[in-house]
Design an enzyme around this catalytic site. Structure first.
Site, PDB file in Angstrom:
ATOM      1  N   LYS A 123      13.261   8.528  -7.719  1.00 50.19           N
ATOM      2  CA  LYS A 123      12.666   7.338  -8.092  1.00 50.19           C
ATOM      3  C   LYS A 123      13.579   6.250  -7.658  1.00 50.19           C
ATOM      4  O   LYS A 123      14.785   6.168  -7.814  1.00 50.19           O
ATOM      5  CB  LYS A 123      12.611   7.235  -9.693  1.00 50.19           C
ATOM      6  N   ASP A 142       8.068   1.340 -12.238  1.00 53.38           N
ATOM      7  CA  ASP A 142       8.912   2.480 -13.003  1.00 53.38           C
ATOM      8  C   ASP A 142      10.556   1.931 -12.416  1.00 53.38           C
ATOM      9  O   ASP A 142      10.812   0.918 -11.650  1.00 53.38           O
ATOM     10  CB  ASP A 142       9.049   3.742 -12.114  1.00 53.38           C
ATOM     11  N   LEU A 223      16.226  16.518 -12.477  1.00 54.88           N
ATOM     12  CA  LEU A 223      16.082  17.795 -12.218  1.00 54.88           C
ATOM     13  C   LEU A 223      14.872  18.448 -12.607  1.00 54.88           C
ATOM     14  O   LEU A 223      14.609  18.514 -13.647  1.00 54.88           O
ATOM     15  CB  LEU A 223      17.245  18.430 -13.148  1.00 54.88           C
ATOM     16  N   TRP A 224      14.215  18.900 -11.659  1.00 55.09           N
ATOM     17  CA  TRP A 224      13.038  19.712 -12.004  1.00 55.09           C
ATOM     18  C   TRP A 224      13.451  20.951 -12.954  1.00 55.09           C
ATOM     19  O   TRP A 224      14.295  21.640 -12.824  1.00 55.09           O
ATOM     20  CB  TRP A 224      12.556  20.353 -10.657  1.00 55.09           C
ATOM     21  N   LEU A 225      12.476  21.146 -13.970  1.00 52.34           N
ATOM     22  CA  LEU A 225      12.427  22.268 -14.963  1.00 52.34           C
ATOM     23  C   LEU A 225      12.254  23.796 -14.264  1.00 52.34           C
ATOM     24  O   LEU A 225      11.517  23.702 -13.191  1.00 52.34           O
ATOM     25  CB  LEU A 225      11.636  21.955 -16.109  1.00 52.34           C
ATOM     26  N   ASP A 289       4.680   3.663 -22.801  1.00 46.11           N
ATOM     27  CA  ASP A 289       3.578   4.171 -22.019  1.00 46.11           C
ATOM     28  C   ASP A 289       3.566   5.635 -21.901  1.00 46.11           C
ATOM     29  O   ASP A 289       3.128   6.270 -21.007  1.00 46.11           O
ATOM     30  CB  ASP A 289       4.135   3.633 -20.521  1.00 46.11           C
ATOM     31  N   ASP A 309       9.249  11.483 -17.805  1.00 44.88           N
ATOM     32  CA  ASP A 309       9.010  10.422 -17.162  1.00 44.88           C
ATOM     33  C   ASP A 309       9.264   9.172 -18.041  1.00 44.88           C
ATOM     34  O   ASP A 309       8.440   8.650 -18.937  1.00 44.88           O
ATOM     35  CB  ASP A 309       7.236  10.262 -17.234  1.00 44.88           C
TER      36      ASP A 309
END
Length: 409
Positions: A123, A142, A223-225, A289, A309
């Site tokens: 991001k 963001d 980090l992507w799960l 949000d 997020d």
């Protein structure tokens, strides 16, 4: 004394003995739980500062394998993580071997593949640290630094439900463009002397690109799960309508929580208490949000609410959006462990702890002082809200003992 009187007296004494024993056991159990909460708090405080060090003292020599084995249904990472610094060092330094547009959503992001095959979500920086996002509490782009700060707050609160996040500087010209897909590459442009891109998302516009300082862009990587833990998306029961003049039921129905408690998965298991924890977390960071949330698939309400997020946070330190706390003040329940942790963080401890936890990050300082001050003030509001609940319903109703055994095999 007649036999009948003796029997009655013995029965009364037996009842008194049983109640006394139960009361003492309950108090001992509660005291033991409180002591463990204090020990856990001190362990957390002792491990706040994480040095980004590439060395691994582990039989698994891949930082990605280590992080993947941490994940269980109720935690993204365990309480004791001596390899945390090494994993985060890899996230901020490993070579980028592929770059693509981010997964679908409303906000600009890029999906990066790092050396070793690990996915991370990048991001980009959109605001200066002292920029104040005006308007609705969910307004604006963001905030990359909010993701970093939220991860460390998750550590401090002892939830351990947020994926790992660290700041990173990337050279768009030398690190991203050579490995970018055509779809991402097609969104690059030059504005003045700065390299920019606008990506693909619901609100992504060519007229609103994210721009580097020259070629160097500051951002965060999440980090992507692991793919073995597929996610299931749920509508948040306290989500907003995002339509002017149209209120969600929880905004006008004082008995709304009673209805939620009759609905799966909130009628049993830990999910409703997770919602309460998340409301506290979101109120502290100013995140209004969270219209949806994720858990692991096919969990029947047993797995955690994953704190994904968190970038719509830390926008305006002067705005305390009390409606974020609606699950807490409408249901008037909270985990004892959460309550104990919040009380340990008052009197300036929260601000100091978060500042220490973030001090190692490559993009430090992560937050401006007004945002850190706001955390301490919001904590007082949370404590006051719980006190109102205990005054009304009593601590035995409001403070819920819910400690689940976690296993890392």
């Amino acid at each position: 004394m007649k036999l009948k009187q003796r029997v009655v007296l013995l029965a009364i004494l037996l009842v008194i003995f049983i109640f006394t024993k139960v009361f003492l056991i309950d108090n001992l159990d509660t005291s033991a739980a409180n002591r463990e909460d204090q020990r856990a708090f001190h362990r957390m405080m002792a491990s706040l500062h994480v040095e980004l060090d590439p060395r691994l003292d582990h039989t698994l020599q891949s930082p990605w394998e280590i992080a993947a084995q941490w994940v269980v249904p109720r935690e993204v990472y365990p309480e004791e993580t001596p390899e945390l610094g090494a994993v985060m060092h890899a996230m901020t330094t490993k070579k980028i071997i592929k770059a693509d547009v981010g997964y679908k959503g409303t906000q600009l992001k890029a999906l990066l593949i790092l050396e070793g095959g690990q996915k991370v979500v990048f991001k980009p920086k959109r605001y200066a640290r002292d920029y104040v996002v005006e308007g609705e509490p969910y307004a604006g782009y963001d905030r990359h630094n909010a993701e970093v700060a939220a991860f460390h707050l998750d550590r401090i609160l002892g939830f351990r439900r947020a994926p790992l996040v660290v700041g990173r500087f990337v050279n768009l010209r030398t690190e991203i463009k050579p490995v970018a897909t055509e779809q991402l590459l097609g969104t690059f442009m030059t504005v003045g002397n700065n390299t920019c891109f606008y990506g693909k998302c619901y609100y992504c516009r060519e007229t609103e690109p994210a721009c580097a300082d020259g070629d160097i862009m500051e951002g965060s990587v999440t980090l992507w799960l692991p793919d073995v833990w597929p996610l299931q998306k749920h509508r948040h029961p306290w989500g907003r309508t995002y339509r002017e003049g149209k209120l969600a039921r929880w905004e006008y129905d004082e008995s709304y929580c009673d209805a939620v408690k009759k609905t799966s998965p909130y009628d049993s298991g830990p999910r409703l208490l997770d919602i309460i924890d998340t409301a506290i977390f979101d109120y502290l960071i100013g995140n209004a949000d969270r219209h949806h949330y994720e858990s692991f698939q096919d969990d029947e309400g047993a797995s955690m609410l994953i704190l994904l997020d968190n970038a719509k946070s830390f926008g305006n330190p002067a705005l305390d959006e009390r409606s974020i706390l609606a699950p807490l003040y409408q249901c008037c329940i909270i985990r004892v462990s959460t309550w104990n942790r919040l009380n340990s963080l008052k009197n300036g401890v929260l601000k100091s702890a978060l500042k220490t936890a973030m001090s190692h990050d490559p993009i430090s300082p992560v937050l401006s002082d007004p945002h850190l001050d706001a955390l301490d003030q919001r904590l007082l509001s949370i404590l006051a809200t719980v006190k109102q609940c205990t005054d009304q319903f009593g601590p035995d109703v409001v403070l819920v003992e819910d400690r689940m055994t976690l296993s890392h095999l």
